[in-house]
Design a protein around this motif. Structure first.
Motif, PDB file in Angstrom:
ATOM      1  N   THR A   9       0.220  -1.330  -0.289  1.00  0.00           N
ATOM      2  CA  THR A   9       0.146   0.498  -0.052  1.00  0.00           C
ATOM      3  C   THR A   9       1.181   0.817   0.283  1.00  0.00           C
ATOM      4  OG1 THR A   9      -1.529  -1.462   0.395  1.00  0.00           O
ATOM      5  CG2 THR A   9      -1.804   1.382   0.962  1.00  0.00           C
ATOM      6  N   LEU A  10       0.406   2.264  -0.833  1.00  0.00           N
ATOM      7  CA  LEU A  10       1.378   3.305  -1.326  1.00  0.00           C
ATOM      8  C   LEU A  10       0.394   4.736  -0.733  1.00  0.00           C
ATOM      9  CD1 LEU A  10       3.557   2.405  -4.250  1.00  0.00           C
ATOM     10  CD2 LEU A  10       4.299   2.131  -2.321  1.00  0.00           C
ATOM     11  N   TYR A  11       0.891   5.206   0.316  1.00  0.00           N
ATOM     12  CA  TYR A  11       0.465   6.651   0.338  1.00  0.00           C
ATOM     13  C   TYR A  11       0.964   7.877  -1.028  1.00  0.00           C
ATOM     14  CZ  TYR A  11      -2.178   9.525   2.996  1.00  0.00           C
ATOM     15  OH  TYR A  11      -2.626  10.772   4.159  1.00  0.00           O
ATOM     16  N   ALA A  12      -0.265   7.689  -1.951  1.00  0.00           N
ATOM     17  CA  ALA A  12       0.364   8.526  -2.608  1.00  0.00           C
ATOM     18  C   ALA A  12      -0.387  10.299  -2.579  1.00  0.00           C
ATOM     19  CB  ALA A  12      -0.300   8.699  -4.229  1.00  0.00           C
ATOM     20  N   PHE A  13      -1.754  10.070  -1.894  1.00  0.00           N
ATOM     21  CA  PHE A  13      -2.046  11.372  -1.899  1.00  0.00           C
ATOM     22  C   PHE A  13      -2.965  11.730  -0.954  1.00  0.00           C
ATOM     23  CE2 PHE A  13      -4.989  15.163  -3.060  1.00  0.00           C
ATOM     24  CZ  PHE A  13      -3.771  16.333  -3.773  1.00  0.00           C
ATOM     25  N   GLY A  43      -9.369   5.463  -0.723  1.00  0.00           N
ATOM     26  CA  GLY A  43      -9.625   6.528  -0.806  1.00  0.00           C
ATOM     27  C   GLY A  43     -11.093   6.940  -1.487  1.00  0.00           C
ATOM     28  N   ASN A  44     -11.620   8.813  -1.099  1.00  0.00           N
ATOM     29  CA  ASN A  44     -12.716   8.952  -1.649  1.00  0.00           C
ATOM     30  C   ASN A  44     -11.872   9.734  -3.495  1.00  0.00           C
ATOM     31  OD1 ASN A  44     -14.878  10.076  -2.296  1.00  0.00           O
ATOM     32  ND2 ASN A  44     -14.804  12.116  -1.163  1.00  0.00           N
ATOM     33  N   ILE A  45     -11.902   7.910  -3.910  1.00  0.00           N
ATOM     34  CA  ILE A  45     -11.366   8.605  -5.178  1.00  0.00           C
ATOM     35  C   ILE A  45     -12.116   8.893  -6.301  1.00  0.00           C
ATOM     36  CG2 ILE A  45      -9.703   6.856  -5.291  1.00  0.00           C
ATOM     37  CD1 ILE A  45     -11.889   4.777  -7.041  1.00  0.00           C
ATOM     38  N   GLU A  46     -13.997   8.633  -5.680  1.00  0.00           N
ATOM     39  CA  GLU A  46     -14.588   9.699  -6.469  1.00  0.00           C
ATOM     40  C   GLU A  46     -14.639  11.359  -6.647  1.00  0.00           C
ATOM     41  OE1 GLU A  46     -18.374   8.254  -4.869  1.00  0.00           O
ATOM     42  OE2 GLU A  46     -17.628   6.701  -5.435  1.00  0.00           O
ATOM     43  N   LEU A  52      -5.336   6.977  -2.013  1.00  0.00           N
ATOM     44  CA  LEU A  52      -5.267   8.433  -2.897  1.00  0.00           C
ATOM     45  C   LEU A  52      -6.371   9.421  -2.889  1.00  0.00           C
ATOM     46  CD1 LEU A  52      -4.891   6.703  -6.826  1.00  0.00           C
ATOM     47  CD2 LEU A  52      -3.226   9.245  -5.941  1.00  0.00           C
ATOM     48  N   ASN A  53      -6.329  10.679  -1.975  1.00  0.00           N
ATOM     49  CA  ASN A  53      -7.302  10.792  -1.708  1.00  0.00           C
ATOM     50  C   ASN A  53      -7.784  10.569  -0.717  1.00  0.00           C
ATOM     51  OD1 ASN A  53      -9.163  13.357  -0.902  1.00  0.00           O
ATOM     52  ND2 ASN A  53     -10.698  12.724  -2.367  1.00  0.00           N
ATOM     53  N   TYR A  54      -6.527   9.834   0.626  1.00  0.00           N
ATOM     54  CA  TYR A  54      -7.236   9.163   1.567  1.00  0.00           C
ATOM     55  C   TYR A  54      -6.770  10.085   2.802  1.00  0.00           C
ATOM     56  CZ  TYR A  54      -6.226   6.057   4.821  1.00  0.00           C
ATOM     57  OH  TYR A  54      -6.370   4.700   6.206  1.00  0.00           O
ATOM     58  N   SER A  55      -7.634   9.391   3.906  1.00  0.00           N
ATOM     59  CA  SER A  55      -6.222   9.394   4.882  1.00  0.00           C
ATOM     60  C   SER A  55      -7.938   8.408   6.271  1.00  0.00           C
ATOM     61  CB  SER A  55      -7.458  11.135   5.184  1.00  0.00           C
ATOM     62  OG  SER A  55      -8.175  11.331   6.470  1.00  0.00           O
ATOM     63  N   GLY A  56      -6.482   8.640   6.962  1.00  0.00           N
ATOM     64  CA  GLY A  56      -6.911   7.339   8.887  1.00  0.00           C
ATOM     65  C   GLY A  56      -8.016   8.098   9.271  1.00  0.00           C
ATOM     66  N   ARG A  57      -8.539   9.319   9.272  1.00  0.00           N
ATOM     67  CA  ARG A  57      -9.656  10.054   9.674  1.00  0.00           C
ATOM     68  C   ARG A  57     -10.923   9.447   8.933  1.00  0.00           C
ATOM     69  NH1 ARG A  57      -7.628  14.615  13.460  1.00  0.00           N
ATOM     70  NH2 ARG A  57      -6.635  13.140  15.761  1.00  0.00           N
ATOM     71  N   TRP A  58     -10.232   9.761   7.925  1.00  0.00           N
ATOM     72  CA  TRP A  58     -11.924   9.756   6.524  1.00  0.00           C
ATOM     73  C   TRP A  58     -12.342   8.078   6.558  1.00  0.00           C
ATOM     74  CZ3 TRP A  58     -11.403   6.916   2.517  1.00  0.00           C
ATOM     75  CH2 TRP A  58     -12.526   7.059   1.355  1.00  0.00           C
ATOM     76  N   ASP A  59     -10.999   7.268   7.039  1.00  0.00           N
ATOM     77  CA  ASP A  59     -11.897   5.909   6.378  1.00  0.00           C
ATOM     78  C   ASP A  59     -12.826   5.497   7.999  1.00  0.00           C
ATOM     79  OD1 ASP A  59     -11.648   3.983   4.868  1.00  0.00           O
ATOM     80  OD2 ASP A  59     -10.200   3.020   5.144  1.00  0.00           O
ATOM     81  N   VAL A  60     -12.430   5.766   8.823  1.00  0.00           N
ATOM     82  CA  VAL A  60     -12.884   5.448  10.137  1.00  0.00           C
ATOM     83  C   VAL A  60     -14.457   6.300  10.346  1.00  0.00           C
ATOM     84  CG1 VAL A  60     -12.687   6.163  12.684  1.00  0.00           C
ATOM     85  CG2 VAL A  60     -10.918   5.020  11.264  1.00  0.00           C
ATOM     86  N   LEU A  61     -14.002   7.584   9.909  1.00  0.00           N
ATOM     87  CA  LEU A  61     -15.429   7.972   9.655  1.00  0.00           C
ATOM     88  C   LEU A  61     -16.344   8.085   9.467  1.00  0.00           C
ATOM     89  CD1 LEU A  61     -16.456  10.064  11.659  1.00  0.00           C
ATOM     90  CD2 LEU A  61     -15.228  12.244   9.637  1.00  0.00           C
TER      91      LEU A  61
END
Ligand code: IPE
Ligand code: IPE
Ligand code: MG
Length: 252
Positions: free
Chosen positions: A71-75, A116-119, A148-157
């Motif tokens: 898994t690569l953190y790209a953005f 991530g929120n790729i849409e 991509l357009n990812y964050s851990g808090r975004w995902d948990v939320l």
């Protein structure tokens, strides 16, 4: 044929690795592209372009080692705050790279996925990403996951919102919660690497990294090579993973 010094170093480092203890999942915060470029008197975007070469090298090396998920953190969701020209350059680089590297992914039997929120990516980037995911969906040697357009808090939320939307009845345990995360299909990363000397997670895999071994290196991402990865795995293999227990319990 005489082997180069770099080849010799790689070989000896690689030989030190325990083949039975290769992490199934490695996650990487690819950091330091901008500083790498600056140190060479070049614009930041040049560093991102050079960083793509490292992505290619590390993807091929991890697949060869038998790693199952990379898994690569790209953005990050926070990276939108960068100057518009840099964001645009990163988004076009994404499209170009996916299009260009499709053949390599197919040849190496690597599946492309994204978290991530790729849409909400620019439509060109989103479309080319979906195309890449679709084309490689039957590959099964390794899964390359781009955050991509990812964050851990975004995902948990997001997981919490979906659970509410599902009107979930009963007790929610860790397993159920995990099944709502974008990483549901992947095991937690055993090893999490960050390059460039920064010692923080910057909102990456907050839930999943609970027991990851963290590895920080001063090397900037464009300079992170095959042997840098072997070094990280070597250190990982020599750590004691206790998961709350005491040392003596592990030796039984
Ligand atoms: C990492 O390198 C790549 C992305 C965040 C897209 P940076 O662009 O953060 O480089 P530095 O940290 O400024 O050197
Ligand atoms: C984290 O790097 C995000 C990616 C590597 C994509 P940043 O360079 O954005 O992190 P901070 O801002 O230094 O914490
Ligand atoms: Mg950075």
């Amino acid at each position: 044929m005489q082997k180069s010094l770099r080849d010799q170093k790689n070989m000896s480092l690689k030989k030190l690795l325990d083949k039975d203890k290769i992490p199934k999942h490695i996650a990487i915060i690819m950091d330091g592209n901008g500083r790498w470029a600056k140190s060479k008197g070049m614009p930041r975007v040049f560093g991102h372009k050079e960083g793509v070469k490292t992505v290619k090298e590390i993807t091929e090396v991890t697949a060869k080692l038998g790693v199952k998920y990379l898994t690569l953190y790209a953005f990050s969701t926070e990276n939108w705050k960068r100057p518009a020209y840099e964001v645009n350059a990163l988004m076009s680089l994404l499209v170009n790279t996916i299009d260009k590297e499709m053949e390599t992914l197919m040849k190496n039997n690597i599946k492309l996925e994204a978290i991530g929120n790729i849409e909400e990516l620019p439509s060109k980037s989103y479309k080319s990403l979906l195309k890449g995911i679709e084309k490689t969906k039957d590959n099964d040697r390794m899964t390359l996951v781009l955050a991509l357009n990812y964050s851990g808090r975004w995902d948990v939320l997001n997981a919490a919102k979906s659970i509410m939307k599902d009107n979930f009845q009963g007790d929610i345990d860790e397993k159920i919660f995990k099944s709502y995360l974008s990483t549901a299909a992947y095991p937690d990363p055993e090893l999490l690497i960050r390059t460039s000397g920064e010692i923080r997670l910057s909102n990456f895999l907050l839930w999943e990294s609970a027991y990851s071994e963290l590895y920080f290196t001063e090397i900037n991402w464009p300079s992170f090579k095959e042997e840098s990865l072997y070094e990280a795995i070597y250190e990982y293999q020599n750590r004691e993973r206790r998961f709350g227990k005491i040392s003596e319990q592990l030796k039984k």
